[in-house]
Design an enzyme around this catalytic site. Structure first.
Site, mmCIF file in Angstrom:
data_model
loop_
_atom_site.group_PDB
_atom_site.id
_atom_site.type_symbol
_atom_site.label_atom_id
_atom_site.label_comp_id
_atom_site.label_asym_id
_atom_site.label_seq_id
_atom_site.Cartn_x
_atom_site.Cartn_y
_atom_site.Cartn_z
ATOM 1 N N CYS A 107 0.806 -1.220 0.000
ATOM 2 C CA CYS A 107 0.000 0.000 0.000
ATOM 3 C C CYS A 107 0.839 1.270 0.000
ATOM 4 C CB CYS A 107 -0.952 0.002 1.192
ATOM 5 S SG CYS A 107 -2.201 -1.306 1.131
ATOM 6 N N HIS A 249 -3.010 7.319 2.714
ATOM 7 C CA HIS A 249 -3.488 6.039 2.180
ATOM 8 C C HIS A 249 -4.824 5.713 2.823
ATOM 9 C CE1 HIS A 249 -3.987 1.853 1.386
ATOM 10 N NE2 HIS A 249 -3.657 1.478 2.601
ATOM 11 N N ASN A 279 -10.405 0.312 0.707
ATOM 12 C CA ASN A 279 -8.953 0.339 0.641
ATOM 13 C C ASN A 279 -8.525 -0.286 -0.683
ATOM 14 O OD1 ASN A 279 -6.195 -0.150 0.862
ATOM 15 N ND2 ASN A 279 -6.289 -0.853 2.974
#
Length: 343
Positions: A107, A249, A279
Site C-alpha cells: 500500500c 493512504h 482500501n
C-alpha cells in the site's frame, strides 16, 4: 514534478448490504469499524493489468504533448509472479520498448513510486514517466475472512511525473521513506513465492489468500505514518496548519483520523474517499487525488502532504505543490459514463 493524475474503478459499487450473509455484518457494523460504505470488484476475467490500462489510458488521452519515457507500476497483486506486469502494460498502451518495472511496496507503492520517478527524472535519465498504482485485492481475499473482505476494493490510479522548473505548481519537494522487515509477517500472502516453494511441501488450500493481523497493523500504521509526516514537515519547513490538503493512504477511517489528529491537521483539510471505494492498496492515493481534484478541492500551488503504510512493513510520505491540472479529472466506472458515486 507531478503533471496530472487520473483514476478508474471497475463495475458498480458493492454496498455493505450486498456483502455475504454468512459474514454476519450489516451496514452500521462495517461503517462503525472502517468508515466504508461500498467498494468495487473487478469481476471475472479482469486483472490488475486491465485496471492499470484503463487508468493510464484516460490519463494519456488528455496529457500534454510529449513522450512517455518509462513506466512504473506499483502493485501487490501483479498479473503473474513472473514476469512483471509493467512491460505488458507499456506494450498495451503502445509505448514501444520503453523501460518498465513493477514496485512491490504494497500500500506504500504509489509514494515509493513517486520517489523513484522523481529520482529518475531529476537525474536526467528520463523526461517523463508514467506511474500507475493498481490492485485487484478481490482475487486474493479469503471468502471466509470478513475482516479483510469488508475493507478492500479494486482500483487503479495513474500519474505523470515530468521534468519542471523549481517553484512551479506540481513540484515534488521531498520524500520520507522507511521499512521494518521485522513486521514482515503482519501483512502477507503466505503461498506462491520462492519461500513457500523452498519448503518442499504441497501448498495448503488457504496459503494463497491475503492475511493481515489487523490490530497490530493498526498500531504500526498510525505510528509510522505519523512519524513520517512529522519528519517530512520538518524537512520542507511546513507547519501542519500550512498543509492545504492531507491525502493519506485510504486504509480505514479510524487510522486516517488518528494520523491527522496526531500530526495536527484539521479534519476539513483531509482528503478521504474510502467511504465509496474502500482500501484500494497502491491505487488509493492517486484515486483520492483524482477524486479531490474532480470535486474542486485542489488548486494549483496547494501544499499537499501524502502518506502511506503497507506490508513489508513499508511506509512513506511525500510533499508537493499541486499542479495546474485540468478540471476534468474523474474516476470512471467500467462503463465509462458514471463517477464512482453520484454527486
Amino acid at each position: 514534478m507531478l503533471q496530472d493524475v487520473a483514476g478508474w474503478v471497475p463495475g458498480e459499487p458493492v454496498g455493505n448490504e450486498r456483502l455475504p450473509a454468512d459474514w454476519g455484518v450489516d451496514d452500521a457494523w462495517v461503517r462503525r469499524r472502517t468508515g466504508i460504505g461500498s467498494r468495487h470488484r473487478a469481476g471475472e476475467g479482469v486483472a490488475t493489468g486491465d485496471l492499470a490500462f484503463e487508468a493510464a489510458s484516460r490519463l494519456l488521452a488528455r496529457a500534454p504533448a510529449g513522450e512517455v519515457d518509462a513506466v512504473v507500476l506499483a502493485t501487490a497483486t501483479p498479473d503473474h509472479l513472473c514476469p512483471g506486469t509493467a512491460p505488458a502494460l507499456a506494450a498495451r498502451l503502445g509505448l514501444g520498448t520503453v523501460p518498465a518495472l513493477d514496485i512491490a511496496a504494497v500500500c506504500s507503492g504509489f509514494v515509493y513510486g513517486l520517489a523513484v520517478c522523481h529520482g529518475l527524472v531529476t537525474s536526467g535519465l528520463y523526461g517523463r514517466i508514467l506511474l500507475v498504482g493498481a490492485d485487484v485485492y478481490s482475487t486474493w481475499l479469503d471468502p471466509a475472512d470478513r475482516s479483510a473482505g469488508v475493507v478492500f476494493g479494486d482500483g487503479a490510479g495513474a500519474a505523470l511525473v515530468a521534468a519542471g522548473r523549481r517553484g512551479d505548481p506540481g513540484e515534488l519537494l521531498a520524500f520520507d521513506l522507511g521499512s521494518d522487515g521485522t513486521g514482515y509477517d503482519l501483512i502477507t500472502v503466505p503461498g506462491g513465492g520462492a519461500r513457500a516453494r523452498a519448503n518442499g511441501k504441497p501448498p495448503g488450500l488457504t496459503d494463497g489468500f491475503f492475511r493481515m493481523q489487523g490490530g497490530t497493523v493498526y498500531q504500526h500504521a498510525v505510528e509510522r505514518m505519523t512519524g513520517s509526516c512529522r519528519t517530512l514537515l520538518d524537512r520542507v519547513g511546513w507547519d501542519p496548519a500550512e498543509v492545504d490538503r492531507f491525502v493519506p493512504h485510504q486504509a480505514n477511517a479510524r487510522i486516517l483520523r488518528a494520523v491527522a489528529e496526531r500530526v495536527g491537521i484539521a479534519p476539513q483539510r483531509c482528503v478521504t474517499h474510502l467511504e465509496r471505494v474502500g482500501n484500494t492498496g497502491a491505487a488509493s492515493i492517486p484515486l483520492a487525488l483524482a477524486d479531490a481534484a474532480d470535486d474542486g478541492l485542489l488548486h494549483p500551488g496547494d501544499r499537499v502532504l501524502l502518506t502511506a503504510f503497507g506490508g513489508g512493513l513499508t511506509w512513506g510520505s511525500a510533499a508537493l505543490r499541486w499542479p495546474g491540472t485540468p478540471q476534468t479529472m474523474c474516476m470512471d466506472s467500467m462503463e465509462g459514463t458514471q463517477h464512482v458515486a453520484p454527486r
